[in-house]
Write a protein that holds these residues in place. Structure first.
Motif, PDB file in Angstrom:
ATOM      1  N   UNK A 325      19.618  10.084  -6.306  1.00 44.25           N
ATOM      2  CA  UNK A 325      20.997  10.197  -5.832  1.00 44.25           C
ATOM      3  C   UNK A 325      21.015  10.271  -4.309  1.00 44.25           C
ATOM      4  N   UNK A 326      20.008  10.957  -3.758  1.00 48.28           N
ATOM      5  CA  UNK A 326      19.914  11.065  -2.304  1.00 48.28           C
ATOM      6  C   UNK A 326      19.428   9.753  -1.690  1.00 48.28           C
ATOM      7  N   UNK A 327      18.445   9.103  -2.332  1.00 45.46           N
ATOM      8  CA  UNK A 327      17.887   7.857  -1.811  1.00 45.46           C
ATOM      9  C   UNK A 327      17.595   6.912  -2.971  1.00 45.46           C
ATOM     10  N   UNK A 328      18.563   6.103  -3.368  1.00 45.29           N
ATOM     11  CA  UNK A 328      18.351   5.192  -4.504  1.00 45.29           C
ATOM     12  C   UNK A 328      17.250   4.168  -4.279  1.00 45.29           C
ATOM     13  N   UNK A 329      16.904   3.903  -3.024  1.00 51.12           N
ATOM     14  CA  UNK A 329      15.874   2.901  -2.750  1.00 51.12           C
ATOM     15  C   UNK A 329      14.480   3.373  -3.161  1.00 51.12           C
ATOM     16  N   UNK A 330      14.374   4.632  -3.573  1.00 51.64           N
ATOM     17  CA  UNK A 330      13.093   5.121  -4.089  1.00 51.64           C
ATOM     18  C   UNK A 330      12.643   4.337  -5.317  1.00 51.64           C
ATOM     19  N   UNK A 331      13.572   3.665  -5.967  1.00 48.02           N
ATOM     20  CA  UNK A 331      13.216   2.890  -7.153  1.00 48.02           C
ATOM     21  C   UNK A 331      12.153   1.845  -6.832  1.00 48.02           C
ATOM     22  N   UNK A 332      12.109   1.390  -5.576  1.00 49.81           N
ATOM     23  CA  UNK A 332      11.138   0.368  -5.179  1.00 49.81           C
ATOM     24  C   UNK A 332       9.876   0.970  -4.587  1.00 49.81           C
ATOM     25  N   UNK A 333       9.826   2.278  -4.449  1.00 53.97           N
ATOM     26  CA  UNK A 333       8.664   2.933  -3.859  1.00 53.97           C
ATOM     27  C   UNK A 333       7.591   3.093  -4.942  1.00 53.97           C
ATOM     28  N   UNK A 334       6.501   2.324  -4.808  1.00 51.61           N
ATOM     29  CA  UNK A 334       5.451   2.361  -5.827  1.00 51.61           C
ATOM     30  C   UNK A 334       4.841   3.758  -5.931  1.00 51.61           C
ATOM     31  N   UNK A 335       4.719   4.443  -4.789  1.00 50.43           N
ATOM     32  CA  UNK A 335       4.173   5.794  -4.811  1.00 50.43           C
ATOM     33  C   UNK A 335       5.056   6.714  -5.652  1.00 50.43           C
ATOM     34  N   UNK A 391      -0.544   2.882 -15.983  1.00 46.05           N
ATOM     35  CA  UNK A 391      -1.191   1.577 -16.151  1.00 46.05           C
ATOM     36  C   UNK A 391      -0.247   0.403 -15.896  1.00 46.05           C
ATOM     37  N   UNK A 392       0.948   0.336 -16.486  1.00 47.09           N
ATOM     38  CA  UNK A 392       1.798  -0.840 -16.250  1.00 47.09           C
ATOM     39  C   UNK A 392       2.303  -0.949 -14.816  1.00 47.09           C
ATOM     40  N   UNK A 393       2.514   0.179 -14.157  1.00 46.45           N
ATOM     41  CA  UNK A 393       2.966   0.131 -12.763  1.00 46.45           C
ATOM     42  C   UNK A 393       1.882  -0.496 -11.894  1.00 46.45           C
ATOM     43  N   UNK A 394       0.647  -0.114 -12.143  1.00 53.75           N
ATOM     44  CA  UNK A 394      -0.475  -0.700 -11.411  1.00 53.75           C
ATOM     45  C   UNK A 394      -0.586  -2.193 -11.689  1.00 53.75           C
ATOM     46  N   UNK A 395      -0.435  -2.588 -12.946  1.00 56.17           N
ATOM     47  CA  UNK A 395      -0.556  -3.997 -13.303  1.00 56.17           C
ATOM     48  C   UNK A 395       0.541  -4.839 -12.674  1.00 56.17           C
ATOM     49  N   UNK A 396       1.783  -4.338 -12.671  1.00 53.04           N
ATOM     50  CA  UNK A 396       2.907  -5.108 -12.135  1.00 53.04           C
ATOM     51  C   UNK A 396       2.818  -5.243 -10.623  1.00 53.04           C
ATOM     52  N   UNK A 464     -13.060  -3.930 -13.043  1.00 55.24           N
ATOM     53  CA  UNK A 464     -11.667  -4.192 -12.705  1.00 55.24           C
ATOM     54  C   UNK A 464     -11.360  -5.643 -13.043  1.00 55.24           C
ATOM     55  N   UNK A 465     -10.231  -5.883 -13.697  1.00 57.00           N
ATOM     56  CA  UNK A 465      -9.862  -7.241 -14.088  1.00 57.00           C
ATOM     57  C   UNK A 465      -8.509  -7.596 -13.487  1.00 57.00           C
ATOM     58  N   UNK A 466      -8.357  -8.854 -13.133  1.00 59.08           N
ATOM     59  CA  UNK A 466      -7.117  -9.335 -12.540  1.00 59.08           C
ATOM     60  C   UNK A 466      -6.127  -9.698 -13.634  1.00 59.08           C
ATOM     61  N   UNK A 467      -4.876  -9.297 -13.437  1.00 63.72           N
ATOM     62  CA  UNK A 467      -3.811  -9.596 -14.388  1.00 63.72           C
ATOM     63  C   UNK A 467      -2.660 -10.256 -13.641  1.00 63.72           C
ATOM     64  N   UNK A 468      -2.422 -11.503 -13.921  1.00 64.41           N
ATOM     65  CA  UNK A 468      -1.299 -12.219 -13.324  1.00 64.41           C
ATOM     66  C   UNK A 468      -0.226 -12.444 -14.387  1.00 64.41           C
ATOM     67  N   UNK A 469       0.999 -12.465 -13.947  1.00 67.87           N
ATOM     68  CA  UNK A 469       2.087 -12.743 -14.870  1.00 67.87           C
ATOM     69  C   UNK A 469       2.660 -11.530 -15.560  1.00 67.87           C
ATOM     70  N   UNK A 470       2.157 -10.331 -15.250  1.00 65.41           N
ATOM     71  CA  UNK A 470       2.719  -9.118 -15.843  1.00 65.41           C
ATOM     72  C   UNK A 470       4.018  -8.783 -15.115  1.00 65.41           C
ATOM     73  N   UNK A 471       5.107  -8.650 -15.866  1.00 65.95           N
ATOM     74  CA  UNK A 471       6.426  -8.430 -15.279  1.00 65.95           C
ATOM     75  C   UNK A 471       6.989  -7.073 -15.687  1.00 65.95           C
ATOM     76  N   UNK A 472       8.168  -6.786 -15.135  1.00 62.45           N
ATOM     77  CA  UNK A 472       8.847  -5.534 -15.471  1.00 62.45           C
ATOM     78  C   UNK A 472       9.164  -5.467 -16.968  1.00 62.45           C
ATOM     79  N   UNK A 473       9.474  -6.627 -17.572  1.00 54.45           N
ATOM     80  CA  UNK A 473       9.772  -6.651 -19.010  1.00 54.45           C
ATOM     81  C   UNK A 473       8.560  -6.204 -19.827  1.00 54.45           C
ATOM     82  N   UNK A 474       7.368  -6.647 -19.410  1.00 51.30           N
ATOM     83  CA  UNK A 474       6.157  -6.204 -20.104  1.00 51.30           C
ATOM     84  C   UNK A 474       5.980  -4.688 -19.953  1.00 51.30           C
ATOM     85  N   UNK A 475       6.267  -4.178 -18.765  1.00 51.15           N
ATOM     86  CA  UNK A 475       6.123  -2.738 -18.528  1.00 51.15           C
ATOM     87  C   UNK A 475       7.085  -1.942 -19.401  1.00 51.15           C
TER      88      UNK A 475
END
Length: 793
Positions: A325-335, A391-396, A464-475
């Motif tokens: 509510x204070x900072x909605x842009x936190x939604x994009x902060x991966x941390x 795990x999904x946040x890291x993959x995306x 460690x393995x590379x994952x391409x194509x993982x999207x928000x829908x998969x998460x």
């Protein structure tokens, strides 16, 4: 529950807007989904009022997000992002980020010079400057250069990343003139100064990379960790251990409770862990991201301390909604995403895993009753839960996942608390007393163990393995399945074993201090015995260190004398290299030789002089006008070490018939017979019996010819190739006079100079040629008769 529902509605509205580009249809769908599920779970008339409120919050949250999205049109100082020269006055408003050969500064602009006068201006600028001179938080600077728009990279929108942090412009290596100091917040300045002193105390006591790892864990200072270790931590999923995030803070708290719970009880341990969180948050700077992390970790601990673990997820939802509510842009902060997910995992999944593990282990009483079984179960449950939820946040976001993460964390996390505690003690003693070197025996083992674990698992196939194509829908699908699994586990409680008799923990608690003291004494005695009984090879050893594009050479005489020739381009590179070869308990360097005052040879020496016990410095009279050289002379004058002048004919006895002789510069060079600073390089010839090694600095073919004309004995078994293999050095006449068997080129991988040139490599044909960019550190040792060569890779 009503508050939790409203918080969930707000978070759903933010997510719908943030991850669909503020698409109105997505917001409508989110509101509809919330209403349908809510009424299906509680089909009552009163639910309709709650649903209406929730739907209103979904739309309000979406509007709030869109209203706070940074404007893409240039405002403030970003209006000058046209590549034209501009003059600004700005304050360093964050702790500088040291990147080895450069430094990053976050600046807050105050004025711009427009139309022949200074006008008020605003905006954030990210400045990349040279490693020297160094500016600090609160310094007011006048800068002149070209502002540019941050780039949008292929797999990472760097421009948007900076924009969300209030930075719309970047500037690289501008002209800088300091105007004033102390323009920042006094509290922030005091905290940064304390962090700097604590970090300095760790660096003085520990070698690399243990010092930088300890600093990363204790202070969140990740930038000092060597890149190869960072890569290994990313590959093993252990990088969160040095990140200031809710995951890190909550993990610290959970592990403290795991260690202390069986000693003082779970609730008292929780209150101690909460105090630890508050101290840690203040120590690492109390920035907004740190405060958010502390809030999340604190919620987890308070729920346990009050015996209300079931309400912890609700408190977490409310806290996250309040932050957004204070900072909605936190939604994009991966941390922030990782912090929220990890904390939710520790609250929701960790207790379920712990209970099932305890129930399973109870089938083997001999194992279950061991003192370390319960802490081990707790640590395993904590790390597994955090990994599962992040795990999904890291993959995306990073397109990569670590298959080695569960095992790597299981073995590394126990050392995490030990590193944090021992490094904190070492840092505090260093700040108070001034020298905590004697605590290296306590602080080094857990850090070294943790690094060994990380590197072991990073070297495993498919770590460690590379994952391409993982999207928000998969998460979203992954989290739906995961939460469903957590719900099923929660509905099927397991029978826990009966607690042990009351006398058992009492006896173990009383015995703990004595056991810990005995363990510490045993470890210290073992390390001391290994140090004292370490055999001396009796050989002359010369290691051309891999420090990137630069020179640094470590000489160890047959009687243990140490000489460091040059220090590479940065303090980070040389301390990491020395840490690979010198004993962790011995910070002695008897002599430093500076061949010539260029950055790729001098850059790391100020750091070496500050962090090592240096007996003397041998250098020429030839000076440079760079800020780096001025800093070097300042540090050198403050150190009060012996400073003999390098001149042809001078020599140093390294014992057992080993001699280090200066061949260049000569008197004629001192009188001006040199084509440039490179030709004033100190040239050294090491001899032991029938073996010899020639170290040539950056001399050109002109200096090579001068040495030949002077009748210099240049014969050498091993040649350190001049000037990184430049075509302007290593003439055929010079190589013929030296007649080496082994040639070593000190050069950085992918350097912009094209070193070594093919022309030079062609001249070296017939010799054994080794390169630091391909072979890493190259060690040549001799007993005067034979030659041994060892390479890092």
């Amino acid at each position: 529950m009503i508050l939790a529902f409203l918080a969930l509605a707000w978070l759903l509205g933010i997510a719908a807007a943030a991850f669909t580009g503020a698409d109105a249809a997505a917001t409508v769908a989110a509101a509809g989904l919330l209403g349908c599920i809510s009424f299906a779970l509680r089909p009552r008339a009163s639910t309709l009022v709650l649903i209406a409120t929730g739907v209103a919050l979904v739309f309000t949250a979406a509007w709030r997000y869109e209203s706070t999205t940074p404007s893409q049109s240039p405002t403030g100082v970003a209006r000058y992002n046209d590549g034209q020269p501009v003059r600004l006055r700005a304050v360093v408003d964050a702790e500088p980020d040291d990147r080895g050969t450069s430094r990053l500064y976050r600046l807050q602009v105050r004025e711009a010079f427009v139309e022949s006068r200074w006008r008020p201006e605003s905006g954030g600028v990210l400045m990349r400057g040279a490693a020297f001179p160094q500016y600090e938080y609160g310094d007011l600077l006048e800068i002149e250069g070209k502002l540019e728009k941050p780039p949008a990279l292929d797999d990472f929108d760097y421009r948007e990343y900076l924009l969300r942090r209030g930075i719309a412009s970047i500037i690289t290596h501008p002209k800088v003139r300091p105007l004033a100091e102390g323009e920042g917040n006094p509290i922030s300045a005091a905290l940064i100064d304390l962090r700097s002193r604590l970090s300095g105390a760790l660096s003085d006591a520990l070698p690399e990379p243990e010092a930088s790892l300890a600093g990363g864990i204790l202070l969140g200072a990740r930038s000092q960790i060597p890149q190869d270790l960072k890569d290994d931590m990313n590959a093993t999923g252990t990088s969160h251990l040095v990140a200031v995030s809710g995951q890190n803070v909550t993990l610290v708290a959970a592990l403290l409770m795991a260690v202390l719970a069986w000693i003082i009880g779970r609730r008292p341990a929780a209150w101690l862990a909460l105090a630890g969180i508050l101290v840690y948050a203040a120590l690492v700077g109390a920035q907004p991201s740190v405060l958010r992390a502390a809030i999340m970790g604190g919620l987890y601990v308070v729920a346990i301390a009050l015996g209300r673990q079931n309400t912890a997820p609700i408190a977490l939802l409310i806290a996250a909604a309040g932050m957004m509510a204070f900072d909605p842009q936190l939604a994009h902060d991966v941390s922030f995403q990782l912090s929220f997910a990890a904390t939710l995992g520790l609250i929701a999944l960790s207790p379920l895993l712990r209970d099932r593990a305890e129930s399973l282990v109870s089938r083997w009483p001999a194992v279950h009753d061991l003192p370390l079984t319960r802490p081990a179960i707790e640590m395993a449950a904590v790390t597994t839960a955090a990994i599962a939820f992040t795990l999904p946040i890291t993959a995306v976001n990073f397109h990569r996942i670590s298959l080695a993460a569960p095992l790597a964390n299981l073995f590394a996390v126990p050392a995490f608390i030990a590193v944090a505690m021992t490094s904190a003690l070492t840092a505090l003693v260093g700040v108070i007393v001034g020298d905590a070197g004697f605590l290296v025996w306590l602080a080094w083992p857990p850090a070294a163990y943790m690094i060994a674990v990380v590197r072991f698992f990073a070297d495993l196939p498919l770590a460690s393995v590379e994952l391409r194509g993982v999207t928000t829908a998969h998460a979203v699908a992954y989290y739906a399945i995961l939460l469903g699994g957590v719900w099923l586990l929660a509905r099927r409680p397991v029978a826990l074993p009966e607690p042990p008799p009351a006398v058992s923990p009492t006896v173990s608690r009383r015995a703990l201090p004595a056991a810990a003291l005995l363990l510490l004494l045993a470890l210290s005695s073992t390390l001391l015995w290994l140090a004292v009984t370490a055999p001396s090879s009796g050989r002359l050893s010369v290691t051309i260190l891999d420090v990137g594009q630069g020179d640094a050479i470590l000489i160890e005489g047959p009687e243990g004398n140490r000489v460091l020739v040059d220090g590479g381009p940065s303090g980070e590179a040389i301390t990491s290299a020395l840490g690979r070869h010198l004993p962790f308990y011995d910070r002695r360097i008897d002599l430093i030789v500076l061949t010539h005052a260029q950055a790729d040879h001098l850059g790391g020496l100020p750091t070496v002089l500050e962090r090592y016990d240096v007996g003397g410095v041998l250098a020429t009279r030839f000076a440079a006008e760079s800020a780096l050289y001025q800093d070097w002379t300042k540090v050198l004058s403050e150190s009060h070490v012996a400073r003999p002048v390098a001149m042809r004919g001078e020599w140093v006895d390294l014992g057992d018939g080993t001699r280090l002789t200066v061949l260049n510069p000569s008197v004629t060079t001192a009188l001006g017979d040199a084509s440039g600073l490179n030709d004033t390089s100190v040239v050294l010839r090491l001899t032991m019996g029938d073996a010899s090694i020639l170290l040539t600095g950056d001399i050109s073919q002109a200096a090579e010819a001068a040495l030949i004309r002077q009748g210099t004995d240049l014969r050498a078994t091993v040649l350190k190739v001049p000037h990184h293999g430049s075509r302007t050095s290593s003439s055929p006449q010079f190589l013929s006079r030296v007649d080496p068997l082994i040639d070593v080129i000190s050069v950085g991988a992918g350097n912009s100079f094209g070193h070594p040139t093919q022309e030079t490599l062609d001249r070296l044909q017939g010799d054994a040629v080794l390169r630091t960019d391909e072979n890493g550190d190259v060690t040549v040792s001799t007993d005067g008769e034979g030659i041994w060569v060892e390479t890092q890779r």
